[in-house]
Write an enzyme that holds these catalytic residues in place. Structure first.
Site, PDB file in Angstrom:
ATOM      1  N   GLU A  94      39.092   5.346 -36.063  1.00 31.02           N
ATOM      2  CA  GLU A  94      38.921   5.566 -37.504  1.00 31.02           C
ATOM      3  C   GLU A  94      38.750   4.265 -38.280  1.00 31.02           C
ATOM      4  O   GLU A  94      38.525   4.286 -39.473  1.00 31.02           O
ATOM      5  CB  GLU A  94      40.095   6.366 -38.059  1.00 31.02           C
ATOM      6  CG  GLU A  94      40.140   7.802 -37.576  1.00 31.02           C
ATOM      7  CD  GLU A  94      38.817   8.529 -37.788  1.00 31.02           C
ATOM      8  OE1 GLU A  94      38.422   8.694 -38.949  1.00 31.02           O
ATOM      9  OE2 GLU A  94      38.174   8.921 -36.785  1.00 31.02           O
ATOM     10  N   PRO A 128      31.561   0.980 -41.800  1.00 23.21           N
ATOM     11  CA  PRO A 128      30.634   1.883 -42.498  1.00 23.21           C
ATOM     12  C   PRO A 128      30.711   1.768 -44.011  1.00 23.21           C
ATOM     13  O   PRO A 128      29.811   2.197 -44.706  1.00 23.21           O
ATOM     14  CB  PRO A 128      31.045   3.271 -42.022  1.00 23.21           C
ATOM     15  CG  PRO A 128      32.301   3.130 -41.252  1.00 23.21           C
ATOM     16  CD  PRO A 128      32.533   1.692 -40.975  1.00 23.21           C
ATOM     17  N   ARG A 176      16.776 -14.475 -34.939  1.00 17.06           N
ATOM     18  CA  ARG A 176      15.349 -14.792 -35.002  1.00 17.06           C
ATOM     19  C   ARG A 176      14.979 -15.595 -36.240  1.00 17.06           C
ATOM     20  O   ARG A 176      13.855 -16.051 -36.361  1.00 17.06           O
ATOM     21  CB  ARG A 176      14.481 -13.548 -34.826  1.00 17.06           C
ATOM     22  CG  ARG A 176      14.851 -12.362 -35.633  1.00 17.06           C
ATOM     23  CD  ARG A 176      14.352 -11.073 -34.986  1.00 17.06           C
ATOM     24  NE  ARG A 176      12.943 -11.157 -34.668  1.00 17.06           N
ATOM     25  CZ  ARG A 176      11.969 -11.282 -35.554  1.00 17.06           C
ATOM     26  NH1 ARG A 176      12.275 -11.338 -36.824  1.00 17.06           N
ATOM     27  NH2 ARG A 176      10.721 -11.355 -35.172  1.00 17.06           N
ATOM     28  N   ASP A 190       6.457 -11.985 -40.616  1.00 19.19           N
ATOM     29  CA  ASP A 190       6.844 -10.627 -40.250  1.00 19.19           C
ATOM     30  C   ASP A 190       6.853  -9.682 -41.436  1.00 19.19           C
ATOM     31  O   ASP A 190       6.895 -10.091 -42.576  1.00 19.19           O
ATOM     32  CB  ASP A 190       8.261 -10.618 -39.660  1.00 19.19           C
ATOM     33  CG  ASP A 190       8.237 -10.784 -38.164  1.00 19.19           C
ATOM     34  OD1 ASP A 190       7.145 -10.920 -37.598  1.00 19.19           O
ATOM     35  OD2 ASP A 190       9.329 -10.778 -37.576  1.00 19.19           O
TER      36      ASP A 190
HETATM   37  C1  9D3 Z   1      35.175  10.329 -38.543  1.00 17.97           C
HETATM   38  C2  9D3 Z   1      34.958   8.921 -38.916  1.00 17.97           C
HETATM   39  N1  9D3 Z   1      34.726   8.586 -40.270  1.00 17.97           N
HETATM   40  C3  9D3 Z   1      34.379   9.507 -41.252  1.00 17.97           C
HETATM   41  C4  9D3 Z   1      32.885   9.721 -41.300  1.00 17.97           C
HETATM   42  C5  9D3 Z   1      34.888   7.257 -40.622  1.00 17.97           C
HETATM   43  C6  9D3 Z   1      34.313   6.320 -39.632  1.00 17.97           C
HETATM   44  C7  9D3 Z   1      35.117   5.396 -39.017  1.00 17.97           C
HETATM   45  C8  9D3 Z   1      34.588   4.521 -38.079  1.00 17.97           C
HETATM   46  C9  9D3 Z   1      32.968   6.365 -39.333  1.00 17.97           C
HETATM   47  C10 9D3 Z   1      32.427   5.468 -38.382  1.00 17.97           C
HETATM   48  C11 9D3 Z   1      33.250   4.566 -37.763  1.00 17.97           C
HETATM   49  C12 9D3 Z   1      32.682   3.620 -36.770  1.00 17.97           C
HETATM   50  N2  9D3 Z   1      31.548   2.883 -37.341  1.00 17.97           N
HETATM   51  C13 9D3 Z   1      31.553   1.561 -37.424  1.00 17.97           C
HETATM   52  O1  9D3 Z   1      32.479   0.930 -36.988  1.00 17.97           O
HETATM   53  C14 9D3 Z   1      30.437   0.901 -38.068  1.00 17.97           C
HETATM   54  C15 9D3 Z   1      29.245   1.418 -38.687  1.00 17.97           C
HETATM   55  C16 9D3 Z   1      28.745   2.742 -38.852  1.00 17.97           C
HETATM   56  O2  9D3 Z   1      29.324   3.749 -38.444  1.00 17.97           O
HETATM   57  N3  9D3 Z   1      27.555   2.894 -39.521  1.00 17.97           N
HETATM   58  C17 9D3 Z   1      26.839   1.850 -39.990  1.00 17.97           C
HETATM   59  N4  9D3 Z   1      27.255   0.601 -39.863  1.00 17.97           N
HETATM   60  C18 9D3 Z   1      28.449   0.398 -39.219  1.00 17.97           C
HETATM   61  S1  9D3 Z   1      29.151  -1.084 -38.965  1.00 17.97           S
HETATM   62  C19 9D3 Z   1      30.457  -0.470 -38.174  1.00 17.97           C
END
Ligand code: 9D3
Length: 244
Positions: free
Chosen positions: A115, A88, A153, A168
């Site tokens: 996490e 994230p 793609r 596209d």
């Molecule tokens: C309670 C969790 N977190 C605080 C908001 C941190 C967190 C850790 C792990 C939030 C999401 C995740 C899992 N997400 C991913 O592994 C992830 C992801 C995403 O959540 N949003 C957008 N792209 C991606 S790429 C991997």
């Protein structure tokens, strides 16, 4: 092109890759996707992939050793492979980044759960950290599928016809014009008359103006980086668009 995925849910990918354009590319040997079970790279009796965070706190963290071992095995096979951590806090995935990634022969995607992944993996083993949007997913798997779909793609031969990918939405930075098919009248709702005229120049002009108008209305920020000619700009001005 080869995608190797490291995940604790390898079967998650089965159904998503068995239909459509992606599956046809796999059958044609243009594309290969392998999902590796992270548990297969553990050495302990319980096949542990996660543990409690140092310093305390909620949730679990992915242990570094199994991911490191998986990366070593995959990298031995293809040392040139780029390693991407789905996360994230990564760089926001967009069409331009999809285009950049399509240049690579082999990509390794690490999917985190809980996490996240022990920071030392990102520090020492990862080339790129990638997010698919500003929302919270429960892991990297769905994000990895987004990347595989969008990148696949763009590689030669995946799409039929003369490069539909380039025509596209987003390839010239504008939204797509509206599409219609038969019947001509449905529930009293008519297809724009002009599309039935057979006047291809007029249709092309209408479609361009629809694209410009929709983009101005729904995603005006896209106009800042769109490829616009003089006529486009003239039309946008007639709608009230001002470059700021
Ligand atoms: C309670 C969790 N977190 C605080 C908001 C941190 C967190 C850790 C792990 C939030 C999401 C995740 C899992 N997400 C991913 O592994 C992830 C992801 C995403 O959540 N949003 C957008 N792209 C991606 S790429 C991997």
């Amino acid at each position: 092109m080869l995608f190797d995925i490291i995940t604790i849910f390898p079967h998650f990918f089965d159904s998503c890759l068995k239909d459509g354009v992606v599956q046809r590319a796999i059958e044609a040997d243009i594309l290969k996707v392998r999902a590796f079970n992270l548990r297969d790279f553990t050495v302990d009796r319980h096949r542990t992939t996660d543990d409690r965070p140092f310093g305390g706190g909620e949730g679990m963290v992915m242990k570094p050793e199994p991911i490191y071992k998986a990366l070593n095995v995959l990298k031995e096979e293809s040392p040139e492979a780029r390693v991407i951590l789905m996360s994230p806090r990564g760089r926001l995935f967009d069409q331009a980044l999809a285009g950049e990634l399509a240049q690579f022969q082999r990509l390794i995607l690490i999917c985190g759960r809980y996490e996240g992944v022990d920071e030392r993996i990102r520090e020492h083993c990862v080339d790129l950290e990638l997010s698919v949007g500003n929302y919270v997913l429960s892991g990297g798997e769905i994000a990895a599928l987004v990347v595989i779909d969008a990148v696949s793609r763009l590689i030669g031969g995946v799409l039929g016809g003369e490069s539909s990918a380039e025509k596209d939405s987003f390839s010239d930075g504008l939204l797509e014009f509206p599409q219609y098919t038969r019947p001509r009248v449905f529930n009293d709702w008519e297809v724009p008359e002009l599309l039935l005229s057979g006047d291809h120049a007029k249709i092309a002009k209408w479609r361009r103006e629809q694209s410009l108008g929709l983009t101005y209305e729904k995603r005006p920020e896209l106009l800042d980086s769109a490829q616009l000619n003089k006529k486009d700009i003239e039309y946008l001005r007639s709608l009230g668009w001002r470059k700021d």
